[in-house]
Write an enzyme that holds these catalytic residues in place. Sequence first.
Site, PDB file in Angstrom:
ATOM      1  N   THR A 121     -11.552  40.314  13.605  1.00 39.03           N
ATOM      2  CA  THR A 121     -11.380  41.005  12.325  1.00 39.03           C
ATOM      3  C   THR A 121     -10.169  40.477  11.560  1.00 39.03           C
ATOM      4  O   THR A 121      -9.212  39.991  12.159  1.00 39.03           O
ATOM      5  CB  THR A 121     -11.202  42.517  12.599  1.00 39.03           C
ATOM      6  N   ASP A 122     -10.202  40.661  10.242  1.00 41.51           N
ATOM      7  CA  ASP A 122      -9.037  40.282   9.424  1.00 41.51           C
ATOM      8  C   ASP A 122      -7.854  41.234   9.642  1.00 41.51           C
ATOM      9  O   ASP A 122      -6.720  40.928   9.271  1.00 41.51           O
ATOM     10  CB  ASP A 122      -9.406  40.247   7.933  1.00 41.51           C
ATOM     11  N   GLU A 123      -8.129  42.379  10.295  1.00 40.17           N
ATOM     12  CA  GLU A 123      -7.050  43.368  10.469  1.00 40.17           C
ATOM     13  C   GLU A 123      -5.936  42.869  11.387  1.00 40.17           C
ATOM     14  O   GLU A 123      -4.857  43.467  11.416  1.00 40.17           O
ATOM     15  CB  GLU A 123      -7.614  44.677  11.035  1.00 40.17           C
ATOM     16  N   TYR A 148      -6.442  49.838  16.884  1.00 41.16           N
ATOM     17  CA  TYR A 148      -7.657  49.002  16.867  1.00 41.16           C
ATOM     18  C   TYR A 148      -7.296  47.541  16.595  1.00 41.16           C
ATOM     19  O   TYR A 148      -7.704  46.633  17.324  1.00 41.16           O
ATOM     20  CB  TYR A 148      -8.643  49.514  15.809  1.00 41.16           C
ATOM     21  N   LYS A 152      -7.706  44.184  18.995  1.00 38.83           N
ATOM     22  CA  LYS A 152      -8.471  42.989  18.608  1.00 38.83           C
ATOM     23  C   LYS A 152      -7.568  41.755  18.627  1.00 38.83           C
ATOM     24  O   LYS A 152      -7.980  40.670  19.033  1.00 38.83           O
ATOM     25  CB  LYS A 152      -9.093  43.165  17.219  1.00 38.83           C
TER      26      LYS A 152
HETATM   27  P1  NAD Z   1     -20.195  48.968  16.342  1.00 35.34           P
HETATM   28  O1  NAD Z   1     -19.194  50.005  16.761  1.00 35.34           O
HETATM   29  O2  NAD Z   1     -21.269  49.328  15.389  1.00 35.34           O
HETATM   30  O3  NAD Z   1     -20.917  48.394  17.654  1.00 35.34           O
HETATM   31  C1  NAD Z   1     -20.230  48.097  18.834  1.00 35.34           C
HETATM   32  C2  NAD Z   1     -21.260  47.872  19.949  1.00 35.34           C
HETATM   33  O4  NAD Z   1     -20.531  47.531  21.147  1.00 35.34           O
HETATM   34  C3  NAD Z   1     -22.084  49.128  20.275  1.00 35.34           C
HETATM   35  O5  NAD Z   1     -23.439  48.783  20.440  1.00 35.34           O
HETATM   36  C4  NAD Z   1     -21.495  49.615  21.579  1.00 35.34           C
HETATM   37  O6  NAD Z   1     -22.413  50.321  22.405  1.00 35.34           O
HETATM   38  C5  NAD Z   1     -21.039  48.312  22.221  1.00 35.34           C
HETATM   39  N1  NAD Z   1     -19.961  48.512  23.207  1.00 35.34           N
HETATM   40  C6  NAD Z   1     -18.804  49.217  23.016  1.00 35.34           C
HETATM   41  N2  NAD Z   1     -18.092  49.201  24.168  1.00 35.34           N
HETATM   42  C7  NAD Z   1     -18.794  48.467  25.073  1.00 35.34           C
HETATM   43  C8  NAD Z   1     -18.554  48.093  26.422  1.00 35.34           C
HETATM   44  N3  NAD Z   1     -17.464  48.478  27.077  1.00 35.34           N
HETATM   45  N4  NAD Z   1     -19.473  47.318  27.044  1.00 35.34           N
HETATM   46  C9  NAD Z   1     -20.609  46.924  26.386  1.00 35.34           C
HETATM   47  N5  NAD Z   1     -20.882  47.265  25.126  1.00 35.34           N
HETATM   48  C10 NAD Z   1     -19.978  48.033  24.459  1.00 35.34           C
HETATM   49  O7  NAD Z   1     -19.328  47.761  15.856  1.00 35.34           O
HETATM   50  P2  NAD Z   1     -19.596  46.728  14.658  1.00 35.34           P
HETATM   51  O8  NAD Z   1     -19.095  47.313  13.406  1.00 35.34           O
HETATM   52  O9  NAD Z   1     -20.973  46.215  14.743  1.00 35.34           O
HETATM   53  O10 NAD Z   1     -18.575  45.568  15.067  1.00 35.34           O
HETATM   54  C11 NAD Z   1     -18.984  44.546  15.966  1.00 35.34           C
HETATM   55  C12 NAD Z   1     -17.834  43.575  16.173  1.00 35.34           C
HETATM   56  O11 NAD Z   1     -17.437  43.025  14.924  1.00 35.34           O
HETATM   57  C13 NAD Z   1     -16.573  44.220  16.760  1.00 35.34           C
HETATM   58  O12 NAD Z   1     -16.007  43.312  17.659  1.00 35.34           O
HETATM   59  C14 NAD Z   1     -15.667  44.432  15.550  1.00 35.34           C
HETATM   60  O13 NAD Z   1     -14.318  44.392  15.938  1.00 35.34           O
HETATM   61  C15 NAD Z   1     -16.039  43.224  14.713  1.00 35.34           C
HETATM   62  N6  NAD Z   1     -15.865  43.361  13.249  1.00 35.34           N
HETATM   63  C16 NAD Z   1     -16.435  44.432  12.600  1.00 35.34           C
HETATM   64  C17 NAD Z   1     -16.333  44.501  11.201  1.00 35.34           C
HETATM   65  C18 NAD Z   1     -16.967  45.644  10.437  1.00 35.34           C
HETATM   66  O14 NAD Z   1     -16.772  45.718   9.215  1.00 35.34           O
HETATM   67  N7  NAD Z   1     -17.730  46.530  11.057  1.00 35.34           N
HETATM   68  C19 NAD Z   1     -15.632  43.507  10.500  1.00 35.34           C
HETATM   69  C20 NAD Z   1     -15.042  42.459  11.193  1.00 35.34           C
HETATM   70  C21 NAD Z   1     -15.182  42.382  12.580  1.00 35.34           C
HETATM   71  O1  DAU Z   2     -11.548  44.581   7.925  1.00 33.99           O
HETATM   72  C1  DAU Z   2     -12.474  44.551   8.962  1.00 33.99           C
HETATM   73  C2  DAU Z   2     -12.564  45.928   9.598  1.00 33.99           C
HETATM   74  O2  DAU Z   2     -13.219  46.759   8.650  1.00 33.99           O
HETATM   75  C3  DAU Z   2     -13.298  45.942  10.921  1.00 33.99           C
HETATM   76  O3  DAU Z   2     -12.570  45.204  11.858  1.00 33.99           O
HETATM   77  C4  DAU Z   2     -13.489  47.379  11.435  1.00 33.99           C
HETATM   78  O4  DAU Z   2     -14.277  47.367  12.608  1.00 33.99           O
HETATM   79  C5  DAU Z   2     -14.180  48.175  10.360  1.00 33.99           C
HETATM   80  O5  DAU Z   2     -14.287  49.529  10.770  1.00 33.99           O
HETATM   81  C6  DAU Z   2     -13.413  48.096   9.036  1.00 33.99           C
HETATM   82  O6  DAU Z   2     -12.136  48.785   9.118  1.00 33.99           O
HETATM   83  P1  DAU Z   2     -11.630  49.751   7.937  1.00 33.99           P
HETATM   84  O7  DAU Z   2     -10.665  50.703   8.527  1.00 33.99           O
HETATM   85  O8  DAU Z   2     -11.242  48.964   6.745  1.00 33.99           O
HETATM   86  O9  DAU Z   2     -13.048  50.461   7.598  1.00 33.99           O
HETATM   87  P2  DAU Z   2     -13.462  51.961   7.254  1.00 33.99           P
HETATM   88  O10 DAU Z   2     -14.885  51.915   6.846  1.00 33.99           O
HETATM   89  O11 DAU Z   2     -13.071  52.918   8.321  1.00 33.99           O
HETATM   90  O12 DAU Z   2     -12.580  52.280   5.972  1.00 33.99           O
HETATM   91  C7  DAU Z   2     -12.669  51.484   4.797  1.00 33.99           C
HETATM   92  C8  DAU Z   2     -11.621  52.013   3.819  1.00 33.99           C
HETATM   93  O13 DAU Z   2     -12.026  53.325   3.386  1.00 33.99           O
HETATM   94  C9  DAU Z   2     -10.249  52.195   4.443  1.00 33.99           C
HETATM   95  O14 DAU Z   2      -9.255  51.895   3.473  1.00 33.99           O
HETATM   96  C10 DAU Z   2     -10.190  53.669   4.793  1.00 33.99           C
HETATM   97  C11 DAU Z   2     -11.031  54.311   3.710  1.00 33.99           C
HETATM   98  N1  DAU Z   2     -11.763  55.537   4.117  1.00 33.99           N
HETATM   99  C12 DAU Z   2     -12.476  55.528   5.269  1.00 33.99           C
HETATM  100  C13 DAU Z   2     -13.168  56.654   5.675  1.00 33.99           C
HETATM  101  C14 DAU Z   2     -13.952  56.654   6.962  1.00 33.99           C
HETATM  102  C15 DAU Z   2     -11.734  56.653   3.293  1.00 33.99           C
HETATM  103  O15 DAU Z   2     -11.083  56.656   2.216  1.00 33.99           O
HETATM  104  N2  DAU Z   2     -12.425  57.764   3.676  1.00 33.99           N
HETATM  105  C16 DAU Z   2     -13.142  57.826   4.847  1.00 33.99           C
HETATM  106  O16 DAU Z   2     -13.737  58.893   5.152  1.00 33.99           O
END
Ligand code: NAD
Ligand code: DAU
Length: 335
Positions: A121-123, A148, A152
């Site tokens: 992630t970019d975080e 988180y 990562k």
């Molecule tokens: P998600 O939470 O929707 O899915 C995570 C999956 O991992 C689930 O299916 C869960 O059951 C599985 N999992 C969790 N713990 C596990 C374990 N111990 N063993 C096996 N499986 C396990 O997550 P997502 O949003 O699809 O993110 C996927 C990946 O991408 C993550 O690594 C996250 O850090 C990264 N990422 C997410 C975003 C985003 O915007 N969602 C952006 C950048 C990077």
């Molecule tokens: O940048 C990549 C990341 O983006 C991934 O690594 C994470 O897995 C993914 O969850 C996401 O993180 P954020 O914290 O940015 O995403 P989230 O959807 O939780 O929140 C997006 C923005 O919205 C953030 O500034 C918080 C705000 N927010 C979120 C929730 C859930 C609100 O204002 N209200 C809310 O109820």
Amino acid sequence: MKILITGGAGFIGSNFVRYWIKHYPKDEIVVLDKLTYAGNLENLADVKDRISFVKGDICDEAAADKAMAKADMVVHFAAESHNDRAIMDPDVFVRTNVFGTHVLLKAALRRKVKRFHHISTDEVFGDLPLNSKIKWNEASPYNPRSPYAASKAGSDHLVRAFYHTYGLPVTITNCTNNFGPFMFPEKFLPLAITNLLEGKKIPIYGNGRQVRDWLYVDDHCSAIDLVLHKGKIGDTYLVGSEHREYANLEVAKILAKIMGEGEDCIEFVKDRPGHDQKYSINAQKIQTELGWKPKHEFKEWLEITVDWYKNNKSWWQRVKSGEYQKYYTLQYKNR
Ligand code: NAD
Ligand code: DAU
């Protein structure tokens, strides 16, 4: 070719499984997933006959080793992924994201996989001031500020350590905020969409000025595909949308308009502790070296995503029942 996809029952993982089947129909796909609250076999229902699904924990050495047997490539999505849950209970984030990645890396070495691709992630780069013009690149220093992001960052360091120390052929992508179908409705966009469909409001943390860079999930999948096929072993690639970055409040207003609601559907709630103000990615490297370009414009694909949630009510209604209710109450009750 045999590809092991960890976390394939989650949001991005299940979209990637579908992407891979479409583009590489001859490949053998194994999904390893613990099916935590975020994992859902319904996300893979339409492709269940095309994959082998293994229910297992990436922290379990035997399960990781077995799932990796004869795998040519590993694409590692499995993680605890939601910031608000990490604030409530960081332990499982360290366990899964750091230790779980470590267990997989050891198995990949033993099994001599040809590529271990880590999804990050970019975080990990921390937080930018709202008025900053800086965009992070592959040389930007790590500065994670949430449990988180720190977990990562730890996993990224381990992946690189296995490359430098043991010669494991790795690549990493660090991506911005994704959106699209099957996104768990604890994250901002699907929570906001499904709340509006339920006649509830969109909760905005703090003043809503925080900026995120939204990328449609298929663009993330195509970036990973390119890195797997053309990326340089040992290298990291940053993936970002190239579209305008949006403040959360702006996104909420766009969404309200798409869904035919007035701005009174937006409510301001207590801010997230340590809330990162802004993420911003410079994706020049993957664009110039590998020729990647995002194809999905934010507003257009947000509308398509809204339609998906409208047409898949039973999916998110099931997801939002049970454990989700407890989480929602805990997260939003006193805000
Ligand atoms: P998600 O939470 O929707 O899915 C995570 C999956 O991992 C689930 O299916 C869960 O059951 C599985 N999992 C969790 N713990 C596990 C374990 N111990 N063993 C096996 N499986 C396990 O997550 P997502 O949003 O699809 O993110 C996927 C990946 O991408 C993550 O690594 C996250 O850090 C990264 N990422 C997410 C975003 C985003 O915007 N969602 C952006 C950048 C990077
Ligand atoms: O940048 C990549 C990341 O983006 C991934 O690594 C994470 O897995 C993914 O969850 C996401 O993180 P954020 O914290 O940015 O995403 P989230 O959807 O939780 O929140 C997006 C923005 O919205 C953030 O500034 C918080 C705000 N927010 C979120 C929730 C859930 C609100 O204002 N209200 C809310 O109820």
